[in-house]
Scaffold this active site. Sequence first.
Site, PDB file in Angstrom:
ATOM      1  N   GLU A 193       8.973  16.452  15.400  1.00  0.00           N
ATOM      2  CA  GLU A 193       9.447  16.217  14.045  1.00  0.00           C
ATOM      3  C   GLU A 193       8.642  17.123  13.106  1.00  0.00           C
ATOM      4  O   GLU A 193       7.408  17.071  13.081  1.00  0.00           O
ATOM      5  CB  GLU A 193       9.214  14.753  13.649  1.00  0.00           C
ATOM      6  CG  GLU A 193       9.692  14.477  12.236  1.00  0.00           C
ATOM      7  CD  GLU A 193       9.351  13.068  11.753  1.00  0.00           C
ATOM      8  OE1 GLU A 193       8.171  12.673  11.826  1.00  0.00           O
ATOM      9  OE2 GLU A 193      10.275  12.375  11.295  1.00  0.00           O
ATOM     10  N   GLU A 238       9.582   1.383  10.920  1.00  0.00           N
ATOM     11  CA  GLU A 238      10.582   2.459  10.795  1.00  0.00           C
ATOM     12  C   GLU A 238       9.815   3.777  10.880  1.00  0.00           C
ATOM     13  O   GLU A 238       9.047   4.103   9.975  1.00  0.00           O
ATOM     14  CB  GLU A 238      11.328   2.323   9.469  1.00  0.00           C
ATOM     15  CG  GLU A 238      12.130   1.025   9.406  1.00  0.00           C
ATOM     16  CD  GLU A 238      12.874   0.792   8.104  1.00  0.00           C
ATOM     17  OE1 GLU A 238      13.384  -0.325   7.914  1.00  0.00           O
ATOM     18  OE2 GLU A 238      12.939   1.716   7.273  1.00  0.00           O
ATOM     19  N   LYS A 269       0.889  -1.173   0.000  1.00  0.00           N
ATOM     20  CA  LYS A 269       0.000   0.000   0.000  1.00  0.00           C
ATOM     21  C   LYS A 269       0.919   1.213   0.000  1.00  0.00           C
ATOM     22  O   LYS A 269       1.409   1.653   1.043  1.00  0.00           O
ATOM     23  CB  LYS A 269      -0.877  -0.027   1.263  1.00  0.00           C
ATOM     24  CG  LYS A 269      -2.249   0.602   1.105  1.00  0.00           C
ATOM     25  CD  LYS A 269      -2.231   2.070   0.857  1.00  0.00           C
ATOM     26  CE  LYS A 269      -2.018   2.902   2.086  1.00  0.00           C
ATOM     27  NZ  LYS A 269      -1.773   4.333   1.764  1.00  0.00           N
ATOM     28  N   CYS A 294      13.495  10.971   6.961  1.00  0.00           N
ATOM     29  CA  CYS A 294      13.339  10.674   8.393  1.00  0.00           C
ATOM     30  C   CYS A 294      14.656  10.869   9.139  1.00  0.00           C
ATOM     31  O   CYS A 294      14.664  11.059  10.344  1.00  0.00           O
ATOM     32  CB  CYS A 294      12.844   9.255   8.574  1.00  0.00           C
ATOM     33  SG  CYS A 294      13.950   8.059   7.828  1.00  0.00           S
TER      34      CYS A 294
HETATM   35  P1  NAD Z   1       2.167   8.392   7.520  1.00  0.00           P
HETATM   36  O1  NAD Z   1       2.363   7.623   8.756  1.00  0.00           O
HETATM   37  O2  NAD Z   1       1.179   9.482   7.494  1.00  0.00           O
HETATM   38  O3  NAD Z   1       1.724   7.410   6.319  1.00  0.00           O
HETATM   39  C1  NAD Z   1       2.511   6.305   5.942  1.00  0.00           C
HETATM   40  C2  NAD Z   1       1.606   5.253   5.321  1.00  0.00           C
HETATM   41  O4  NAD Z   1       0.724   4.740   6.291  1.00  0.00           O
HETATM   42  C3  NAD Z   1       0.748   5.773   4.180  1.00  0.00           C
HETATM   43  O5  NAD Z   1       0.702   4.794   3.165  1.00  0.00           O
HETATM   44  C4  NAD Z   1      -0.608   5.923   4.835  1.00  0.00           C
HETATM   45  O6  NAD Z   1      -1.693   5.827   3.952  1.00  0.00           O
HETATM   46  C5  NAD Z   1      -0.615   4.752   5.803  1.00  0.00           C
HETATM   47  N1  NAD Z   1      -1.494   4.880   6.959  1.00  0.00           N
HETATM   48  C6  NAD Z   1      -1.847   6.011   7.610  1.00  0.00           C
HETATM   49  N2  NAD Z   1      -2.669   5.704   8.655  1.00  0.00           N
HETATM   50  C7  NAD Z   1      -2.814   4.343   8.651  1.00  0.00           C
HETATM   51  C8  NAD Z   1      -3.534   3.430   9.474  1.00  0.00           C
HETATM   52  N3  NAD Z   1      -4.250   3.836  10.527  1.00  0.00           N
HETATM   53  N4  NAD Z   1      -3.468   2.115   9.174  1.00  0.00           N
HETATM   54  C9  NAD Z   1      -2.727   1.681   8.133  1.00  0.00           C
HETATM   55  N5  NAD Z   1      -2.040   2.507   7.309  1.00  0.00           N
HETATM   56  C10 NAD Z   1      -2.071   3.825   7.574  1.00  0.00           C
HETATM   57  O7  NAD Z   1       3.610   8.906   7.092  1.00  0.00           O
HETATM   58  P2  NAD Z   1       3.992   9.861   5.867  1.00  0.00           P
HETATM   59  O8  NAD Z   1       3.442  11.224   6.147  1.00  0.00           O
HETATM   60  O9  NAD Z   1       3.644   9.183   4.600  1.00  0.00           O
HETATM   61  O10 NAD Z   1       5.590   9.891   5.976  1.00  0.00           O
HETATM   62  C11 NAD Z   1       6.296  10.777   6.783  1.00  0.00           C
HETATM   63  C12 NAD Z   1       6.656  10.113   8.106  1.00  0.00           C
HETATM   64  O11 NAD Z   1       7.350   8.913   7.851  1.00  0.00           O
HETATM   65  C13 NAD Z   1       7.596  10.929   8.962  1.00  0.00           C
HETATM   66  O12 NAD Z   1       7.202  10.821  10.301  1.00  0.00           O
HETATM   67  C14 NAD Z   1       8.946  10.248   8.780  1.00  0.00           C
HETATM   68  O13 NAD Z   1       9.865  10.412   9.814  1.00  0.00           O
HETATM   69  C15 NAD Z   1       8.518   8.834   8.648  1.00  0.00           C
HETATM   70  N6  NAD Z   1       9.545   8.054   7.935  1.00  0.00           N
HETATM   71  C16 NAD Z   1      10.337   7.210   8.665  1.00  0.00           C
HETATM   72  C17 NAD Z   1      11.349   6.484   8.025  1.00  0.00           C
HETATM   73  C18 NAD Z   1      12.271   5.560   8.788  1.00  0.00           C
HETATM   74  O14 NAD Z   1      13.020   4.821   8.147  1.00  0.00           O
HETATM   75  N7  NAD Z   1      12.272   5.572  10.102  1.00  0.00           N
HETATM   76  C19 NAD Z   1      11.512   6.616   6.657  1.00  0.00           C
HETATM   77  C20 NAD Z   1      10.696   7.493   5.950  1.00  0.00           C
HETATM   78  C21 NAD Z   1       9.691   8.201   6.611  1.00  0.00           C
HETATM   79  O1  6OD Z   2      18.358   3.893   3.419  1.00  0.00           O
HETATM   80  C1  6OD Z   2      17.445   3.180   3.884  1.00  0.00           C
HETATM   81  O2  6OD Z   2      17.451   1.940   3.771  1.00  0.00           O
HETATM   82  C2  6OD Z   2      16.325   3.804   4.591  1.00  0.00           C
HETATM   83  N1  6OD Z   2      15.433   2.963   5.151  1.00  0.00           N
HETATM   84  C3  6OD Z   2      16.234   5.150   4.641  1.00  0.00           C
HETATM   85  C4  6OD Z   2      15.197   5.861   5.280  1.00  0.00           C
HETATM   86  C5  6OD Z   2      15.026   7.164   5.010  1.00  0.00           C
HETATM   87  C6  6OD Z   2      13.979   7.919   5.609  1.00  0.00           C
HETATM   88  O3  6OD Z   2      13.418   8.872   5.090  1.00  0.00           O
END
Ligand code: NAD
Ligand code: 6OD
Length: 491
Positions: free
Chosen positions: A395, A259, A183, A293
């Site tokens: 964040e 993550e 998804k 992130c």
């Molecule tokens: P988000 O959590 O809003 O959405 C991520 C995904 O989850 C989307 O596909 C969304 O449709 C789905 N989703 C939302 N609510 C849901 C629910 N209740 N049940 C199931 N699925 C659901 O995140 P975003 O805005 O797309 O991305 C930004 C965030 O992601 C930031 O907080 C960032 O730090 C984090 N992020 C973390 C990493 C990491 O590796 N730690 C990497 C990239 C992004």
């Molecule tokens: O480099 C990766 O494998 C990874 N998971 C990066 C995450 C980036 C977050 O925005």
Amino acid sequence: MTTLTRDPLPFFINGEHLAPAGRPTYPNINPIDGSLSFDVLEASADDIDHAVAAARSALNGEWSRLDSDNRARVLHRVADLIDSRREEFLRAEITDTGKPASLAGHIDIPRGAANFRVFADLVKNLSEESFRMQTPDGGEAINYTVRKPKGVVAVICPWNLPLLLMTWKVAPALACGNAVVVKPSEETPATATLLGEVMNEAGIPAGVYNVVHGFGPGSAGEHLSQHPDIAAVTFTGETSTGAAIMKCVADDIKDVSFELGGKNPGIVFADADFDQAVEGTLRSAFANCGQVCLSTERLYVERPVFERFTESLVARAERLIPGDPYSEDTTIGPLISNSHRDKVLGYYQQARDLGARVMAGGGTPEMPNGLDGGWWIEPTIWTGLEETSSVVRDEIFGPCCHISPFDEIDEVVMMANDTEYGLASTLWTQNVRKANLVAARMESGITWVNCWFLRDLRTPFGGAKKSGIGREGGEYSMEFYTELQNICLKV
Ligand code: NAD
Ligand code: 6OD
């Protein structure tokens, strides 16, 4: 006709692009100018059932039984096809995100291919344990461990690095013989859908890779994570979403790998290579318009170099050039959506209200005709805020960072760790002993020293505290995507 010229954008289920009649659609907006790129079909609960059933029946087929050499061969083909269709993937990623081609072409698309290569090679070399023991009757037994696919894995992805982060999970899942239902974020559905064509061309059997579109709560994301035939959920996104998914899967005791968010500190010591630290911090704060992130949103600079460092970073940030993603001059893209820009601008306002010194940016840039409807925002640097303020604790996920001076190592370690998150930290120093001691005290899943976003895909990746659960990467991915069985054979 390729998938991406179809409007509305279809699902990919059981080896076919599908657009069932009567489903609602939602618009995919181009972040560079606010125009409509295409409509996307929203999956119903029935569509999720269909995708999960296709994946389940694929699990009983050839893919899971294929030996790892042959599975690896097919995954290498997937990687080669991503490379050979690089331009299509690049256009799809840029249409969804607006990020500069210079970034997507160097990071997002090549990493999409690299993820398949790394996990294909790893699975070929995976070993299984065995222990020989004496039995009470004086005989012998051999215990040996076998790794089995976990089952149907739900892969729920964010919008910031869509192809990179999706394939980072799909590649090891497939390498271990699982079937997946992906998804992608509602904001960035294109590359996951296009990848369906590649999967077919590479010879991945129908049903092994499936893609559904939609939102989170009450939509595709929630239907998928709570589906009883999903064995595990691997998720990248916000911490609060991780918490919602965890509640949703609790009754079925599904495995999760999360993550999540970060509020990552960078520490610049006075003995750092000054120019390297400025350039590295510029990247770590503003790459992908701060929507990584791992981005540095809190910077601590040792007092003797605080003013000079801040001035230099400000000067470099002011030279970042927003614009047409395909122009070689462009060095920063827009934010992903209007609502995300409203959120980030809300923090820009809070910073002013809290009395921050706005050293750079703080608003939205003037853009030329044609781009003035996009979600552009200025790279922003503040000083002077309390460590307890929302701007320093939350964040923000935009192109911004707050800089504080520090005097002592203990003081800066305490400030850097004073957060509910624990994803990444970055140190800039030429003193190896200091780097080693301070790195060991950082409460984060990864600490970079004199670099940022340098990735060896065999290493563990994930977050401490509220930045995640578990680790992926290398053998850690193999752990998550397999079920271990011990067989005790009396011989
Ligand atoms: P988000 O959590 O809003 O959405 C991520 C995904 O989850 C989307 O596909 C969304 O449709 C789905 N989703 C939302 N609510 C849901 C629910 N209740 N049940 C199931 N699925 C659901 O995140 P975003 O805005 O797309 O991305 C930004 C965030 O992601 C930031 O907080 C960032 O730090 C984090 N992020 C973390 C990493 C990491 O590796 N730690 C990497 C990239 C992004
Ligand atoms: O480099 C990766 O494998 C990874 N998971 C990066 C995450 C980036 C977050 O925005």
